[in-house]
Design a protein around this motif. Structure first.
Motif: not given
Length: 459
Positions: A417-429
Motif C-alpha cells: 500500500g505504500a508509494y512505489a518509490d524504490l531503489l535497486l542497489v548493487e550490493g548490500n548497503p
C-alpha cells in the motif's frame, strides 16, 4: 437550468485559468492506486531493506500503478491483463527511495547574486535540471525549506519533468537583518510596503511583528506550503546575521505556529543556539533545523517534548561550502562544523527524533555529492540506522503536515500500500554504506511513483 449550468461551468473554468491551473497542495498527487488494469512491475529475487540490521531473505515485490501491491517470498504472477514488466534483481538490495529532509530546490545551483540577477524563467529551468539530477541520485522525495518551489513541484507532479516529490515551504520567513535577509546596507532604510528582489522571487521574506509573521505564513500556506519555515537565529550564508543572535520574539514565532496549526500543519525553524531553539519550542515549533550549537539542557527539552531534530553532518572536508579564506562566513561555518559531533552525540544520548538532510546551498559543484553525506554518519550510527534516517524516519517527519500533506500515501518504507518509490542497489548497503557514495554506478534501478526512471539491468 441548462444555461445556468453552462455559465457555472464557464465560471469554474475561468477561475482555474485565473489561478494558473493551481490546485491544493495534494491536487497533483493522488493517493496510491492499486489497479490490476494499471501498469505493473514485478521485481523478483531481491533482498529488502526494511529498517532492521539485516536484509530480508530473497523476496518478490509487485507494483501496481504507483503503489506496492504485494510482497512475498513465494512467486508472484503479473495480474491477468496488466501491462507490465518483470525485473530480475539477481539478489541485489531493494530499498525505499531516499528522502532529503532539508533541501533547497530553487537555491542549490545559483549563488545569491546569480539568483537576484536572473529572471524567474532561467532560475526555474536551472532548478528543474537540478531536480532531475536529484532524482537520478536516488532522492525520490525532498522537503524544500526555502524557495519558490511551488511551480516546479506542480511541473513534476504533472509529469512535465522528472524530479522528486517536493514538500514545499515557500519563502523562508526572516526578520530585518536575519538569516535570509540578503539586502546590502545600501538598501536601508526600507520603505514600508516595498519589497526586495529576493522577496519578489519568493526566496525569503522579511516580517517584523507577530501580525506580519502571521500574514506571511498564511501567504505560503495559500500557495500550497506543506509546512512553514522561519529562521529563528543567525546563519552562515547571510551577510548580517551573527550566529549567536535570536531573531524572532516568542510572540512572533507563535504567530506563525498559530497560522500553521489552523491549517493542520507545523512550523520548522533554522536555529543553532540553545536560546533560539528553546524560544522556538516555547512558541510551539515542532521541528528544529541544524542545532549544532545546542547544549544538553536543550537536548533534554527536545526529548521531553518530542521535538524533531533535522540536522546535517557538516564537516570541514571537500564538501564544505567554499567561502573565501578569512571571510566572516567561513568563520561562522567553522563554528558550526565544530558542533557537529556534539549535536549527534546528544541526539543519540537522548534518543531524539532524528531526520537526515543535506542543506546544500548556492553550490552546484556540491549538489552531486548529495548521497555522499550519508556515509559520513557512520562515525555515529550503524548503516541500518543511517538508511532508516533517510527513509522511514524522514517519511514519519513528512507526515507532520497532516491534511497539508501533498502525498497522502506512505513514503519511505517497503510495505503493501505504500508509494512505489524504490531503489535497486548493487550490493548490500548495510554491509557497505559507502555504496551510496556512487549512485550512478550502484543504483541500478530508480523507481518513483511506480514509474521507472533508470534501469541499467536491461537493454
Amino acid at each position: 437550468m441548462e444555461t445556468r449550468r453552462r455559465v457555472a461551468c464557464l465560471l469554474g473554468g475561468l477561475s482555474l485559468w485565473l489561478l494558473g491551473g493551481a490546485a491544493p497542495a495534494g491536487g497533483y498527487a493522488p493517493a496510491p492506486q492499486q489497479n490490476a488494469a494499471a501498469r505493473a512491475v514485478l521485481i523478483i529475487n531481491v533482498r529488502l531493506f526494511t529498517g532492521g540490521p539485516t536484509l530480508s531473505p530473497p523476496s518478490n515485490v509487485l507494483v501496481l500503478g504507483n503503489a506496492i501491491s504485494r510482497i512475498s517470498r513465494d512467486p508472484i504472477a503479473l495480474p491477468t491483463g496488466a501491462e507490465g514488466m518483470t525485473i530480475d534483481g539477481g539478489g541485489r538490495t531493494l530499498m525505499p527511495g531516499l528522502i532529503d529532509a532539508h533541501w533547497h530546490t530553487m537555491l542549490v545551483a545559483l549563488t545569491p547574486a546569480q539568483l537576484l540577477g536572473s529572471d524567474a524563467g532561467f532560475a526555474n529551468l536551472v532548478a528543474g535540471a537540478q531536480a532531475s539530477a536529484a532524482l537520478m541520485r536516488g532522492f525520490t522525495t525532498i522537503r524544500d525549506l526555502g524557495g519558490p518551489a511551488f511551480s516546479l513541484k506542480r511541473a513534476i507532479d504533472s509529469g512535465l519533468i522528472a524530479g522528486p516529490r517536493i514538500y514545499p515551504s515557500g519563502a523562508m520567513i526572516t526578520i530585518t537583518g536575519g538569516h535570509g535577509d540578503f539586502r546590502q546596507l545600501t538598501d536601508l532604510p526600507r520603505t514600508p510596503g516595498a519589497f526586495t528582489r529576493m522577496e519578489l522571487l519568493g526566496g525569503a521574506i522579511v516580517a517584523d511583528s507577530p501580525d506580519e509573521v502571521r500574514m506571511r505564513a498564511r501567504e505560503q500556506l495559500m500557495q500550497g506550503a506543506s509546512q512553514v519555515k522561519l529562521t529563528a537565529g543567525g546563519g552562515v550564508s547571510s551577510p548580517f546575521s551573527p550566529l549567536d543572535v535570536s531573531t524572532f520574539t516568542e510572540a512572533e514565532l507563535r504567530g506563525a505556529v498559530e497560522a500553521a496549526e489552523n491549517w493542520g500543519t507545523y512550523v520548522t525553524v533554522h536555529a543553532y543556539t540553545p536560546a533560539a531553539i528553546q524560544r522556538a519550542i516555547a512558541a510551539g515549533v515542532k521541528c528544529i533545523e541544524h542545532a549544532h550549537l545546542m547544549d544538553e539542557a536543550t537536548a533534554r527539552m527536545m526529548a521531553a517534548r518530542g521535538i524533531w531534530l533535522s540536522t546535517q553532518p557538516f564537516l570541514d572536508d571537500e564538501d564544505a561550502t567554499p567561502f573565501p579564506p578569512g571571510s566572516f562566513e567561513r568563520g561562522k561555518q567553522l563554528e558550526v562544523i565544530a558542533g557537529t559531533d556534539r549535536v549527534y552525540q546528544l541526539a543519540r544520548k537522548y534518543r531524539l527524533k532524528l531526520a537526515f538532510g543535506t542543506d546544500i546551498l548556492f553550490a552546484p559543484n556540491l549538489a552531486p555529492r548529495q548521497t555522499a553525506q550519508l556515509p559520513k554518519l557512520k562515525r555515529w550510527f550503524s548503516a541500518s540506522e543511517i538508511l532508516s534516517q533517510a527513509t522511514a524516519a524522514n517519511g514519519e517527519l513528512l507526515r507532520l503536515s497532516g491534511p497539508r500533506n501533498p502525498y497522502p500515501g506512505k513514503i519511505g518504507v517497503i510495505e503493501q500500500g505504500a508509494y512505489a518509490d524504490l531503489l535497486l542497489v548493487e550490493g548490500n548497503p548495510i554491509d557497505n554504506i559507502d555504496l551510496l557514495d556512487d549512485p550512478e554506478r550502484n543504483f541500478r534501478v530508480i523507481m518513483k511513483d511506480g514509474r521507472i526512471y533508470k534501469n541499467t539491468l536491461t537493454g
